[in-house]
Design an enzyme around this catalytic site. Structure first.
Site, short mmCIF file in Angstrom:
data_model
loop_
_atom_site.label_atom_id
_atom_site.label_comp_id
_atom_site.label_asym_id
_atom_site.label_seq_id
_atom_site.Cartn_x
_atom_site.Cartn_y
_atom_site.Cartn_z
N GLY A 701 -36.35 61.62 -36.40
CA GLY A 701 -37.36 62.52 -36.94
C GLY A 701 -37.93 61.99 -38.23
N GLY A 703 -39.88 63.33 -41.96
CA GLY A 703 -40.24 64.44 -42.83
C GLY A 703 -41.12 63.99 -43.97
N PHE A 705 -40.32 63.44 -47.06
CA PHE A 705 -39.71 62.52 -48.01
C PHE A 705 -38.87 61.44 -47.37
CE2 PHE A 705 -39.77 66.67 -50.44
CZ PHE A 705 -40.97 66.38 -51.07
N GLY A 706 -38.79 61.42 -46.04
CA GLY A 706 -37.96 60.39 -45.45
C GLY A 706 -37.94 60.42 -43.94
N LYS A 722 -30.59 59.44 -43.30
CA LYS A 722 -31.86 59.88 -43.86
C LYS A 722 -32.30 58.89 -44.92
CE LYS A 722 -34.16 63.78 -46.12
NZ LYS A 722 -34.01 65.17 -46.64
N ASP A 827 -36.12 76.06 -47.64
CA ASP A 827 -36.92 75.43 -46.58
C ASP A 827 -36.27 75.65 -45.22
OD1 ASP A 827 -39.07 74.08 -45.51
OD2 ASP A 827 -38.20 72.08 -45.82
#
Length: 1013
Positions: A701, A703, A705-706, A722, A827
């Site tokens: 996946g 996102g 920021f990473g 991550k 979040d």
């Protein structure tokens, strides 16, 4: 001036002095009404309050009635005008108001405390609106109130004890709100009360015995709450009761055997969905005027007593979901007695331990009977032909019994039938062609029997059929083309596990709205027709274990909604169509044991090797060198190069360790030092090797920021890595926030942080990564979107969804209440909730988390971004107005997630625009039309197996209702009105306990009306 003139003048003066404020009072009331109008918004195309203006007499205004003698407002009727906005506090200036009708609008806001100034008020009806907040205790000043109806709103908080002073009150209706706390003892002071309705709230505790003092009460409704304990014996002395409903709570104990003698006027008795035990109260059969008897889903045992023949006015009788017993062969003879109940419309005896044969007298049951449920018992013998005489039946369910013999053709006489379920019995013989005459049928379940012969072509007449399941029988012959002309099929066509032959006709293109087709384990042959690509809504397609040949058609790529495709164990040949990789929703593909050849695609679903099964196709390969069988010299060369590279990497990693100590940000050291000793820092080289050079095939996946990659460490441990995109604004703060939030957090429902990587990559660039435990079942978002499904092509079951939301709530409860420092996630959304191999849900991604436990340190380390915290659709409304992150903000996001999990709809779905949101969409349907907005996989299923027990349809519906109530209570606009996560967790655990209460086998299509009266 003569004496007579003087007398007249004095009289006029006296009158003026007596009523000095008439004109001024009218002015005050006019201003009050205009202020009310200003707070209310109306439909511009139909201005309901256009007559309210200063140029006309207020007594002529729409909905306003005045006292003729003094011109004061006594009645204000604004019901059913489609009004929005709020109720202005100025309404308290209508000092002579006696009747206030605001029902059936869309008013919101809170009820003003100024209502308490209306000392002459007799009736206040504000039901069926969107009013929230607490019930103002000031209403208790309105001592003349005879009726207070605030039902079907969004009121929260406790029921004010002060209401007990309204001694003239005859009707108190607070049902269908979000009220919490206990029922005040003071309600017992309402000596004039005839109707008390507190149903569909979140009330808890025990029923106060003081309610036994309501000697004039006739209607007592407290269903659908979280109440518990025994019912006070004083309630059984309320001899004036006609309506007695305590369903869907947690009451236990026995019901007095003489209840029928103590409550002689009962018309409705509803105790279903509790934990009542003991024997059936025989005396209820003496209630000769009774209309509704509901004892379903309790723990009653013993036989059904005689006397049912006395209940001539009975229209609903349900004892489903208990442990009632009877002995064969005459164990169902009580049905004969029920033929005297000529008004009977609803009869449910399913999910018990009843044995015996269905008597022929069943055909003499009420001609008004619409729903007849006998499933989940131990019924023997055959279905009597007389069943065809119950001409009004719309639902007939006899599934999960031991019924044998043939299906009587007389069933074809039930022209009103919409649901017919005879599944999992021992029925044999042919399927009667007469079933094709049931043209109103929407669901037909005959699976799990011993039926033989062919599928009747008369099924082509079933033009309203939504679901057809004939699986697991001994059917043979071809599938009639007429079945494929049923364009109404939108849920399921399951013909699997039979001996059907022939090819797949092009008429399959008519099934454009169907979700699932299962033709597996038959003898079907020929090519798979190109017309399969016309089934645009198809999500699950299984044709495994047949004899299909030829190539897989390219048109299968047109099935954009397809999530599961199983063509295994056939004779298919040729290449895998490139179009399959274009199906973005596809997350399960089984093409094993065919004769496929050529290169396996690498895009789309093929990126996830665990989701694709290709074994048994010897001529498939993963590169262009398909014909090579030995080790190519280039491969050998690659091995040598890799070995040399490995040595170099070891040298580079040593240099990295030295450099990282010099380049690590000093501000970051305290956080990292707190981790040392617990999580040894890992090198870039090891992560590079573990993720196969951060290969795209291992990307899980991406996102803000990473990126997250799947990896396998040297010791064989699977991890999720991550990797921060340090160029992204806020990435470093996100990294710090995640470390800070997880520094002291340890809980089974939090994704475990294994270690960190603070290093340099091979290009000498700074590299930072977090290494988490690998969650083999992906994210909750994957399951909601259908990207993941179980091996049998099913999605998340109700139990799995309930377990997942309890897991999430447990994690939040720990973070909010039990962690060393309070942490708010900020979040919460489905993509940040992961599922492990056991389907345990764990909350992850703390990049926006806020530590509230120690203010100074929190301000320094935990703020990841400026402005709004969270993701669109999940952000609580107060954050948009500058509100600080809080536990109640997490609760709001959690509630949205719960609604999404139950409906399958994202809060950012394009259908939610303007004033319509996911929450308001569900709230509008709750509770009466709830099943229309929930995920179809939750509502079309019948009884489901869990372990060794079965969960009936009715119990599932009860569970869904409870889960939605929690979700709506978590998504209140006002943070103060929301549940705490601990309260939500407690209610959901209670819901799970009720759902998993041991029960006997249940039926598959148990469509019981869950309307609790």
């Amino acid at each position: 001036m003569d004496s007579s003139s003087l007398l007249i003048s004095c009289t006029v003066l006296a009158l003026l002095l007596t009523f000095p404020s008439s004109s001024s009072s009218n002015l005050v009331e006019q201003e009050a009404l205009l202020s009310l109008k200003a707070s209310i918004e109306t439909d511009p195309s139909a201005p309901s309050l256009s007559s309210w203006n200063e140029t006309s007499d207020l007594c002529q205004w729409r909905g306003v009635t005045c006292n003729n003698s003094r011109g004061r407002v006594t009645t204000l009727d604004l019901s059913g005008l489609g009004l929005t906005g709020s109720v202005s506090p100025s309404i308290g200036n209508l000092s002579q108001l006696q009747f206030l009708f605001l029902q059936k609008n869309q008013l919101s806001g809170e009820l003003p405390r100024q209502l308490g100034a209306l000392l002459h008020l007799q009736v206040l009806n504000a039901s069926s609106n969107l009013i929230g907040g607490a019930i103002p205790p000031h209403i208790s000043n309105c001592l003349n109130l005879t009726a207070l109806d605030l039902s079907s709103n969004k009121l929260s908080g406790r029921i004010p004890a002060e209401l007990g002073s309204l001694s003239k009150l005859k009707l108190l209706d607070l049902g269908k709100n979000f009220l919490t706390g206990t029922i005040p003892d003071t309600i017992g002071n309402l000596s004039s009360l005839s109707t008390l309705d507190l149903a569909t709230n979140f009330l808890n505790g025990e029923i106060p015995s003081d309610l036994g003092r309501l000697h004039k009460i006739s209607h007592l409704q407290i269903s659908i709450n979280n109440l518990t304990g025994h019912l006070p014996s004083s309630l059984y002395n309320l001899s004036s009761l006609t309506f007695f409903a305590f369903a869907l709570n947690d009451f236990f104990g026995e019901i007095p055997g003489d209840i029928g003698h103590r409550l002689p006027n009962l018309l409705t008795l509803n105790f279903c969905f509790n934990k009542f035990t003991g024997l059936y109260p025989r005396s209820v059969h003496n209630l000769t005027n009774i209309q509704t008897l509901r004892f379903s889903y309790n723990l009653f045992h013993g036989p059904v007593p005689s006397g049912l023949g006395n209940l001539h006015d009975l229209n609903m009788y349900t004892i489903a979901g208990n442990q009632f017993v009877s002995s064969a062969p005459n164990g169902l003879e009580f049905l004969t007695a029920m033929t005297n109940s000529t008004k009977l419309e609803y009869l449910a005896i399913n999910d018990n331990l009843l044995e015996g044969m269905i008597p022929d007298s069943v055909g003499n049951l009420s001609k008004s009977l619409t729903k007849f449920m006998l499933g989940g018992n131990r019924i023997l013998g055959s279905i009597p032909a007389s069943i065809g005489q119950i001409s009004s039946l719309s639902l007939l369910n006899m599934s999960y019994n031991s019924i044998s013999g043939e299906i009587p053709p007389e069933i074809g006489q039930l022209k009103q039938l919409t649901v017919l379920d005879l599944a999992y019995n021992k029925l044999s013989g042919k399927i009667p062609a007469d079933i094709g005459e049931l043209t109103m049928l929407t669901k037909l379940g005959l699976f799990g029997n011993q039926l033989e012969g062919s599928i009747p072509s008369s099924f082509g007449k079933l033009q309203n059929l939504i679901s057809l399941d004939l699986s697991s029988n001994d059917l043979e012959g071809g599938i009639p083309r007429e079945v494929f002309t049923l364009s109404s099929l939108s849920s399921l066509l399951n013909l699997s596990h039979n001996s059907l032959m022939g090819s797949l006709p092009q008429e399959i293109s008519n099934l454009q709205n169907i979700i699932a087709i299962d033709l597996s384990y038959n003898l079907l042959s020929g090519n798979i027709t190109d017309y399969i690509g016309k089934c645009g809504s198809l999500q699950t397609l299984s044709m495994a274990n047949n004899s299909f040949s030829g190539e897989i058609p390219e048109t299968i790529g047109n099935l954009k909604a397809l999530q599961s495709l199983d063509l295994s164990l056939n004779q298919l040949s040729g290449p895998i169509p490139d179009s399959i990789r274009e199906i973005q929703a596809l997350d399960y593909l089984n093409l094993s044991f065919n004769n496929l050849e050529g290169v396996v695609p690498t895009e789309g679903v093929f990126r996830n090797h665990s989701a694709v099964h290709l074994e048994g196709n010897s001529r498939l390969c993963y590169s262009s060198s398909c014909k090579s069988t030995g080790i190519h010299w280039k491969v050998l060369y690659s091995i040598i190069v890799a070995s040399v590279a490995l040595v170099l990497l070891l040298v580079v990693s040593s240099i990295c360790i030295f450099l990282i100590k010099r380049r690590t940000n000093k501000n970051f050291l305290p956080t990292m030092n707190s981790m040392k000793g617990k999580h040894p820092i890992i090198s870039y080289e090891e992560l590079h090797r573990a993720t196969e050079s951060f290969a795209a095939t291992n990307l899980l996946g991406r996102g803000s920021f990473g990126c997250v990659y799947k990896g396998v460490l040297g010791d064989g441990v699977k991890v999720a890595v991550k990797v921060l995109i340090l160029e992204a604004g806020g990435a470093l703060k996100s990294f710090l926030a995640e470390c800070e939030a997880l520094r002291n957090a340890r809980h089974r429902n939090l994704v475990k942080l294994i270690t960190l990587c603070l290093s340099l990559d091979f290009k000498n660039n700074e590299f930072r990564a977090l290494v988490y435990e690998f969650m083999s079942n992906g994210s909750l978002d994957d399951w909601i979107r259908g990207k993941r499904r179980h091996a049998d092509s099913s999605g998340l079951s109700l139990v799995e969804r309930l377990n997942a939301i309890i897991d999430m709530a447990s994690a939040l409860d720990y973070l909010h209440n039990d962690c060393e420092v309070q942490v708010v996630h900020c979040d919460l959304k489905p993509s940040n909730v992961m599922l492990d191999e056991y389907m345990t849900a764990k909350v992850g991604d703390f990049g926006l988390a806020k530590v509230l436990g120690h203010k100074d340190e929190a301000e320094e380390h935990s703020t990841a971004t400026h402005g709004l915290k969270g993701s669109i659709g999940y952000i609580p409304p107060e954050y948009g107005f500058g509100g600080k992150p809080s536990a109640k903000g997490d609760v709001y996001s959690y509630g949205v997630m719960l609604l999404e999990l139950l409906t399958g709809k994202s809060p950012t779905n394009e259908q939610f625009a303007g004033n319509l949101s996911l929450k308001t969409w569900v709230a509008t349907a709750f509770p009466c039309e709830l099943m229309q907005v929930l995920d179809a996989e939750l509502t079309i299923a019948g009884a489901v197996n869990y372990g060794r027990q079965q969960i009936s349809r009715e119990k599932q519906d009860e569970c869904l209702t409870s889960m939605v109530r929690v979700a709506l209570a978590c998504t209140e606009e006002s943070p103060d009105a929301r549940l705490t996560i601990r309260d939500a967790l407690a209610q959901l655990k209670s819901t799970r306990d009720d759902l998993m209460r041991p029960a006997v086998a249940t039926n598959n299509y148990n469509y019981i009306n869950v309307n609790i009266q």
